[in-house]
Design a protein around this motif. Structure first.
Motif, PDB file in Angstrom:
ATOM      1  N   VAL A 179       1.050  -1.081   0.040  1.00  0.00           N
ATOM      2  CA  VAL A 179      -0.047  -0.074  -0.087  1.00  0.00           C
ATOM      3  C   VAL A 179       0.879   1.074  -0.124  1.00  0.00           C
ATOM      4  O   VAL A 179       1.752   1.358   0.818  1.00  0.00           O
ATOM      5  CB  VAL A 179      -0.874   0.165   1.024  1.00  0.00           C
ATOM      6  CG1 VAL A 179      -1.848   1.223   1.253  1.00  0.00           C
ATOM      7  CG2 VAL A 179      -1.833  -1.080   1.139  1.00  0.00           C
ATOM      8  N   HIS A 180       0.437   2.230  -0.941  1.00  0.00           N
ATOM      9  CA  HIS A 180       1.296   3.628  -0.883  1.00  0.00           C
ATOM     10  C   HIS A 180       0.079   4.647  -0.979  1.00  0.00           C
ATOM     11  O   HIS A 180      -0.780   4.364  -1.749  1.00  0.00           O
ATOM     12  CB  HIS A 180       2.165   3.657  -2.175  1.00  0.00           C
ATOM     13  CG  HIS A 180       2.758   4.899  -2.175  1.00  0.00           C
ATOM     14  ND1 HIS A 180       3.714   5.629  -1.267  1.00  0.00           N
ATOM     15  CD2 HIS A 180       2.795   5.993  -3.420  1.00  0.00           C
ATOM     16  CE1 HIS A 180       4.005   6.576  -1.891  1.00  0.00           C
ATOM     17  NE2 HIS A 180       3.498   6.921  -3.023  1.00  0.00           N
ATOM     18  N   HIS A 181       0.418   5.568  -0.043  1.00  0.00           N
ATOM     19  CA  HIS A 181      -0.698   6.812   0.043  1.00  0.00           C
ATOM     20  C   HIS A 181       0.383   8.002  -0.469  1.00  0.00           C
ATOM     21  O   HIS A 181       1.273   8.438   0.232  1.00  0.00           O
ATOM     22  CB  HIS A 181      -1.089   6.746   1.274  1.00  0.00           C
ATOM     23  CG  HIS A 181      -2.079   7.833   1.364  1.00  0.00           C
ATOM     24  ND1 HIS A 181      -2.428   8.469   2.712  1.00  0.00           N
ATOM     25  CD2 HIS A 181      -2.672   8.743   0.716  1.00  0.00           C
ATOM     26  CE1 HIS A 181      -3.382   9.228   2.417  1.00  0.00           C
ATOM     27  NE2 HIS A 181      -3.629   9.723   1.239  1.00  0.00           N
ATOM     28  N   GLY A 182       0.102   8.467  -1.400  1.00  0.00           N
ATOM     29  CA  GLY A 182       0.975   9.528  -1.974  1.00  0.00           C
ATOM     30  C   GLY A 182       0.635  11.035  -1.443  1.00  0.00           C
ATOM     31  O   GLY A 182      -0.301  11.000  -0.651  1.00  0.00           O
ATOM     32  N   ASP A 183       1.385  11.765  -1.812  1.00  0.00           N
ATOM     33  CA  ASP A 183       1.033  13.115  -1.001  1.00  0.00           C
ATOM     34  C   ASP A 183      -0.033  13.751  -1.929  1.00  0.00           C
ATOM     35  O   ASP A 183      -0.238  13.454  -3.070  1.00  0.00           O
ATOM     36  CB  ASP A 183       2.531  14.129  -1.271  1.00  0.00           C
ATOM     37  CG  ASP A 183       3.506  13.746  -0.189  1.00  0.00           C
ATOM     38  OD1 ASP A 183       3.026  13.335   0.824  1.00  0.00           O
ATOM     39  OD2 ASP A 183       4.841  13.871  -0.487  1.00  0.00           O
ATOM     40  N   PRO A 184      -0.661  15.166  -1.002  1.00  0.00           N
ATOM     41  CA  PRO A 184      -1.595  15.801  -1.945  1.00  0.00           C
ATOM     42  C   PRO A 184      -1.312  16.296  -3.210  1.00  0.00           C
ATOM     43  O   PRO A 184       0.077  16.599  -3.340  1.00  0.00           O
ATOM     44  CB  PRO A 184      -1.781  17.251  -0.909  1.00  0.00           C
ATOM     45  CG  PRO A 184      -1.440  16.441   0.547  1.00  0.00           C
ATOM     46  CD  PRO A 184      -0.233  15.376   0.085  1.00  0.00           C
ATOM     47  N   GLY A 185      -2.353  16.065  -4.184  1.00  0.00           N
ATOM     48  CA  GLY A 185      -1.862  16.485  -5.449  1.00  0.00           C
ATOM     49  C   GLY A 185      -1.279  15.571  -6.392  1.00  0.00           C
ATOM     50  O   GLY A 185      -0.966  15.694  -7.648  1.00  0.00           O
ATOM     51  N   CYS A 186      -1.197  14.368  -5.745  1.00  0.00           N
ATOM     52  CA  CYS A 186      -0.305  13.184  -6.653  1.00  0.00           C
ATOM     53  C   CYS A 186      -1.425  12.662  -7.515  1.00  0.00           C
ATOM     54  O   CYS A 186      -2.396  12.789  -7.580  1.00  0.00           O
ATOM     55  CB  CYS A 186       0.116  12.064  -5.607  1.00  0.00           C
ATOM     56  SG  CYS A 186      -1.313  11.017  -4.999  1.00  0.00           S
ATOM     57  N   ALA A 187      -0.559  11.553  -8.583  1.00  0.00           N
ATOM     58  CA  ALA A 187      -1.540  10.969  -9.643  1.00  0.00           C
ATOM     59  C   ALA A 187      -1.312   9.463  -9.558  1.00  0.00           C
ATOM     60  O   ALA A 187      -0.045   9.203 -10.188  1.00  0.00           O
ATOM     61  CB  ALA A 187      -1.081  11.817 -10.862  1.00  0.00           C
ATOM     62  N   PRO A 188      -1.892   8.796  -8.772  1.00  0.00           N
ATOM     63  CA  PRO A 188      -1.581   7.246  -8.731  1.00  0.00           C
ATOM     64  C   PRO A 188      -1.581   6.806 -10.062  1.00  0.00           C
ATOM     65  O   PRO A 188      -0.718   5.723 -10.179  1.00  0.00           O
ATOM     66  CB  PRO A 188      -2.859   6.633  -7.877  1.00  0.00           C
ATOM     67  CG  PRO A 188      -3.234   8.097  -7.179  1.00  0.00           C
ATOM     68  CD  PRO A 188      -3.222   9.282  -8.099  1.00  0.00           C
ATOM     69  N   GLU A 189      -2.436   7.273 -11.065  1.00  0.00           N
ATOM     70  CA  GLU A 189      -2.241   6.676 -12.630  1.00  0.00           C
ATOM     71  C   GLU A 189      -1.211   6.572 -13.004  1.00  0.00           C
ATOM     72  O   GLU A 189      -0.523   5.902 -14.117  1.00  0.00           O
ATOM     73  CB  GLU A 189      -3.483   7.008 -13.435  1.00  0.00           C
ATOM     74  CG  GLU A 189      -3.309   8.688 -13.500  1.00  0.00           C
ATOM     75  CD  GLU A 189      -3.841   9.342 -12.545  1.00  0.00           C
ATOM     76  OE1 GLU A 189      -4.032  10.778 -12.863  1.00  0.00           O
ATOM     77  OE2 GLU A 189      -4.028   8.964 -11.442  1.00  0.00           O
ATOM     78  N   ARG A 190      -0.112   7.617 -12.693  1.00  0.00           N
ATOM     79  CA  ARG A 190       1.138   7.578 -12.982  1.00  0.00           C
ATOM     80  C   ARG A 190       2.264   7.058 -12.360  1.00  0.00           C
ATOM     81  O   ARG A 190       3.637   6.853 -12.685  1.00  0.00           O
ATOM     82  CB  ARG A 190       1.624   9.142 -13.433  1.00  0.00           C
ATOM     83  CG  ARG A 190       0.883   9.797 -14.331  1.00  0.00           C
ATOM     84  CD  ARG A 190       0.846  11.279 -14.469  1.00  0.00           C
ATOM     85  NE  ARG A 190       2.165  11.987 -14.174  1.00  0.00           N
ATOM     86  CZ  ARG A 190       2.224  13.189 -13.550  1.00  0.00           C
ATOM     87  NH1 ARG A 190       1.180  13.738 -12.857  1.00  0.00           N
ATOM     88  NH2 ARG A 190       3.313  13.528 -13.078  1.00  0.00           N
ATOM     89  N   MET A 191       2.161   6.567 -11.069  1.00  0.00           N
ATOM     90  CA  MET A 191       2.993   5.610 -10.254  1.00  0.00           C
ATOM     91  C   MET A 191       3.090   4.386 -10.733  1.00  0.00           C
ATOM     92  O   MET A 191       2.313   3.693 -11.441  1.00  0.00           O
ATOM     93  CB  MET A 191       2.472   5.673  -8.888  1.00  0.00           C
ATOM     94  CG  MET A 191       2.321   6.922  -8.218  1.00  0.00           C
ATOM     95  SD  MET A 191       1.357   6.694  -6.539  1.00  0.00           S
ATOM     96  CE  MET A 191       0.978   8.487  -6.113  1.00  0.00           C
ATOM     97  N   THR A 192       4.414   3.690 -10.711  1.00  0.00           N
ATOM     98  CA  THR A 192       4.588   2.490 -11.188  1.00  0.00           C
ATOM     99  C   THR A 192       5.236   1.650  -9.867  1.00  0.00           C
ATOM    100  O   THR A 192       6.026   2.114  -8.813  1.00  0.00           O
ATOM    101  CB  THR A 192       5.717   2.319 -12.125  1.00  0.00           C
ATOM    102  OG1 THR A 192       6.771   3.005 -11.866  1.00  0.00           O
ATOM    103  CG2 THR A 192       4.883   3.219 -13.384  1.00  0.00           C
ATOM    104  N   VAL A 193       4.960   0.302  -9.881  1.00  0.00           N
ATOM    105  CA  VAL A 193       5.352  -0.561  -8.829  1.00  0.00           C
ATOM    106  C   VAL A 193       6.409  -1.460  -9.486  1.00  0.00           C
ATOM    107  O   VAL A 193       6.012  -2.111 -10.582  1.00  0.00           O
ATOM    108  CB  VAL A 193       4.263  -1.276  -8.173  1.00  0.00           C
ATOM    109  CG1 VAL A 193       4.734  -2.213  -7.013  1.00  0.00           C
ATOM    110  CG2 VAL A 193       3.231  -0.217  -7.821  1.00  0.00           C
TER     111      VAL A 193
END
Length: 318
Positions: A179-193
């Motif tokens: 589980v990863h919770h990004g900072d405010p304003g982040c875009a999870p769709e652009r994150m990669t694992v």
């Protein structure tokens, strides 16, 4: 009619006191005013709570309204939400007062995620785990967990690497939910694992509004009860705004947890500190200043045995 007028005047005063307390707090004053406004003895309040499926002792209720103790455990926070309904209060009126009680400077408070945002992320996390058919108990006990957080030149959370040492406590465990919770304003769709060692990346779920990402990591072995296992993965982020803290929540006690935050040499904070919380709504405690190391520009904390709650590192840029 004088008696009716007198009772009306008293009720007006009590309602006014409640309204003032709900607006400005603190929590225990608002709770005491709400109980008085409804004319309920604590035994009746306890009875109503039990009908909501929440068990709280009369002594605890008394301590809460005196300010001698504060609701902090998950069960206690459930009780506070039930009290809002029982005492006919606006939704989140008492929870908000709990979250706002904090003796840190206003600038530092504004730099952290609100209790409301953490609560929303928690609700979303449950939905995403349900989509991945993940049971509440994943069958793994954490013996050790080391996280390294990288802060980039734009002061953004660039990514993290996570190293887990686990032991299976039931048969057939073959996956882990990261589980990863990004900072405010982040875009999870652009994150990669990226699975780095002893695992493969399976299904990934993202929620844009809360910045939550859940990744299924398929372990390279099907574990038997008692087996230990090590695996590593990395999350590439870099999509949020200025990062000011990193927190990790624990729903149950576990083994050792180490958190390291490493800063880009062109974006060094002026000060760093560690902190803990019994729950997201509780005030922060155990604050301790941390000094940056010379060459790698990092700070860290180590919890030999984690307890349920929140552990984190925060930093100031100027």
């Amino acid at each position: 009619m004088p008696h009716a007028t007198q009772h009306a005047d008293v009720a007006t005063v009590v309602d006014a006191e409640l309204d003032t307390a709900l607006r400005g707090g603190p929590f225990h004053v608002a709770l005491r005013a709400a109980i008085a406004a409804r004319g309920l003895p604590l035994q009746r309040v306890q009875h109503h709570l039990s009908r909501h499926g929440v068990k709280v002792g009369v002594t605890s209720l008394s301590y809460w309204q005196q300010g001698a103790r504060r609701p902090q455990r998950p069960e206690s926070l459930r009780a506070v939400r039930a009290l809002e309904e029982i005492l006919q209060l606006p939704e989140e009126s008492l929870i908000r007062l709990l979250a706002e009680y904090d003796d840190r400077p206003a600038a530092e408070r504004s730099a952290t995620r609100s209790y409301r945002s953490l609560l929303a992320a928690s609700d979303v996390l449950g939905q995403l785990l349900d989509e991945l058919d993940s049971p509440h108990d994943g069958g793994l006990h954490t013996l050790g967990h080391h996280e390294r957080i990288d802060i980039g030149p734009r002061r953004e959370l660039r990514g993290l690497e996570s190293h887990h040492i686990v032991r299976a406590h039931r048969e057939g465990v073959d996956r882990f939910m990261a589980v990863h919770h990004g900072d405010p304003g982040c875009a999870p769709e652009r994150m990669t694992v990226h699975a780095l060692e002893n695992c493969r990346t399976g299904r990934v779920r993202r929620h844009h509004e809360t910045g939550v990402l859940v990744a299924e990591l398929l372990l390279d072995a099907r574990l038997r009860a008692g087996d230990t296992f090590l695996f590593r993965y990395r999350v590439e982020d870099g999509t949020g705004g200025v990062s000011r803290e990193y927190v990790r929540g624990f729903g149950s006690p576990g083994g050792q947890y180490a958190l390291q935050v490493r800063f880009d040499e062109n974006a060094l904070p002026v000060r760093c500190h560690r902190f803990t919380q019994h729950s997201p709504a509780a005030p922060r405690s155990s604050r301790q200043e941390l000094a940056l190391t010379g060459h790698h520009h990092s700070v860290h904390l180590v919890e030999p045995r984690v307890r349920s709650g929140v552990v984190g590192i925060g930093w100031d840029w100027e």
